[in-house]
Design a protein around this motif. Sequence first.
Motif, PDB file in Angstrom:
ATOM      1  N   SER A   1      18.832  -1.831  -9.413  1.00  0.00           N
ATOM      2  CA  SER A   1      20.923  -2.105  -8.704  1.00  0.00           C
ATOM      3  C   SER A   1      20.115  -1.507  -7.878  1.00  0.00           C
ATOM      4  N   VAL A   2      20.073  -0.504  -7.130  1.00  0.00           N
ATOM      5  CA  VAL A   2      19.585   0.420  -6.362  1.00  0.00           C
ATOM      6  C   VAL A   2      18.157  -0.632  -4.776  1.00  0.00           C
ATOM      7  N   PHE A   3      17.225  -0.731  -5.742  1.00  0.00           N
ATOM      8  CA  PHE A   3      16.032  -0.896  -4.679  1.00  0.00           C
ATOM      9  C   PHE A   3      16.378  -2.975  -4.710  1.00  0.00           C
ATOM     10  N   ALA A   4      16.613  -3.377  -5.680  1.00  0.00           N
ATOM     11  CA  ALA A   4      15.656  -4.611  -5.872  1.00  0.00           C
ATOM     12  C   ALA A   4      17.119  -5.956  -5.372  1.00  0.00           C
ATOM     13  N   ARG A   5      18.360  -5.504  -4.115  1.00  0.00           N
ATOM     14  CA  ARG A   5      19.620  -5.891  -3.927  1.00  0.00           C
ATOM     15  C   ARG A   5      19.476  -6.753  -2.801  1.00  0.00           C
ATOM     16  N   ARG A   6      17.916  -7.220  -2.831  1.00  0.00           N
ATOM     17  CA  ARG A   6      17.562  -8.357  -1.429  1.00  0.00           C
ATOM     18  C   ARG A   6      16.001  -8.504  -1.966  1.00  0.00           C
ATOM     19  N   PRO A   7      15.663  -9.867  -1.482  1.00  0.00           N
ATOM     20  CA  PRO A   7      14.502 -10.832  -1.814  1.00  0.00           C
ATOM     21  C   PRO A   7      13.508 -10.098  -1.602  1.00  0.00           C
ATOM     22  N   SER A   8      12.256 -11.080  -2.429  1.00  0.00           N
ATOM     23  CA  SER A   8      10.755  -9.830  -1.928  1.00  0.00           C
ATOM     24  C   SER A   8      11.167  -8.959  -3.188  1.00  0.00           C
ATOM     25  N   ALA A   9      11.035  -9.187  -4.114  1.00  0.00           N
ATOM     26  CA  ALA A   9      10.668  -7.911  -5.054  1.00  0.00           C
ATOM     27  C   ALA A   9      10.180  -8.707  -7.067  1.00  0.00           C
ATOM     28  N   VAL A  10       8.913  -8.659  -6.793  1.00  0.00           N
ATOM     29  CA  VAL A  10       8.429  -9.529  -8.247  1.00  0.00           C
ATOM     30  C   VAL A  10       8.712  -8.083  -9.320  1.00  0.00           C
ATOM     31  N   SER A  11       7.971  -7.270  -8.781  1.00  0.00           N
ATOM     32  CA  SER A  11       8.226  -6.041  -9.764  1.00  0.00           C
ATOM     33  C   SER A  11       8.415  -4.545  -9.143  1.00  0.00           C
TER      34      SER A  11
END
Length: 188
Positions: free
Chosen positions: A45-55
Amino acid sequence: MTHPHPDTQWPRWEVFKQDGPGKVHQAVGSVHATDADHALYTARSVFARRPSAVSLRAVRAADIHAVTLEELGAGVRLPGEAGEAQPYRVFAKKTHKRSMTFVDELGEVEADSPQAALERAREAFGDGLLVWWVIPVSAFVGTPEDADTVESWFAPAKEKTYKQQSSYGVVGQHISKHKTPRKGGDHE
């Protein structure tokens, strides 16, 4: 003995995010959570609210063995007794340049104590880095790496676009630019 201000916060977990396949995990911040699952959901919720996260990975702050370049110069050694050899993940801060991340993952070493892991890391990845973190691999929790899980965890962020503040043209314009002139106004 009771403390006048007991610590009532949930344990702190450090969060590591991987932006894309093949990229390193980077420390992006921390969350307070009751357990590993809670830490991962909060981290999403805090750190993957934008694109470009896979893990995402999380580890209790208490499991991080950290030392600075200055502390190494003063002879500080990491606490912890030697035991059975295990893999440690190694992270480091390379420059004083401001960044959204604190430390980047360098790789893994096998060692029987945090101090031995640090010594192996310094041999393997160079000396003179500003901050070292060595963390037992067994202390980490992370999102599953299968494609379905990656899609379900990070797909909602694909639709969100990030705009710089300058992209919003109306910010900073005076209110008079949005008024339409009145016909038959007071001064006609």
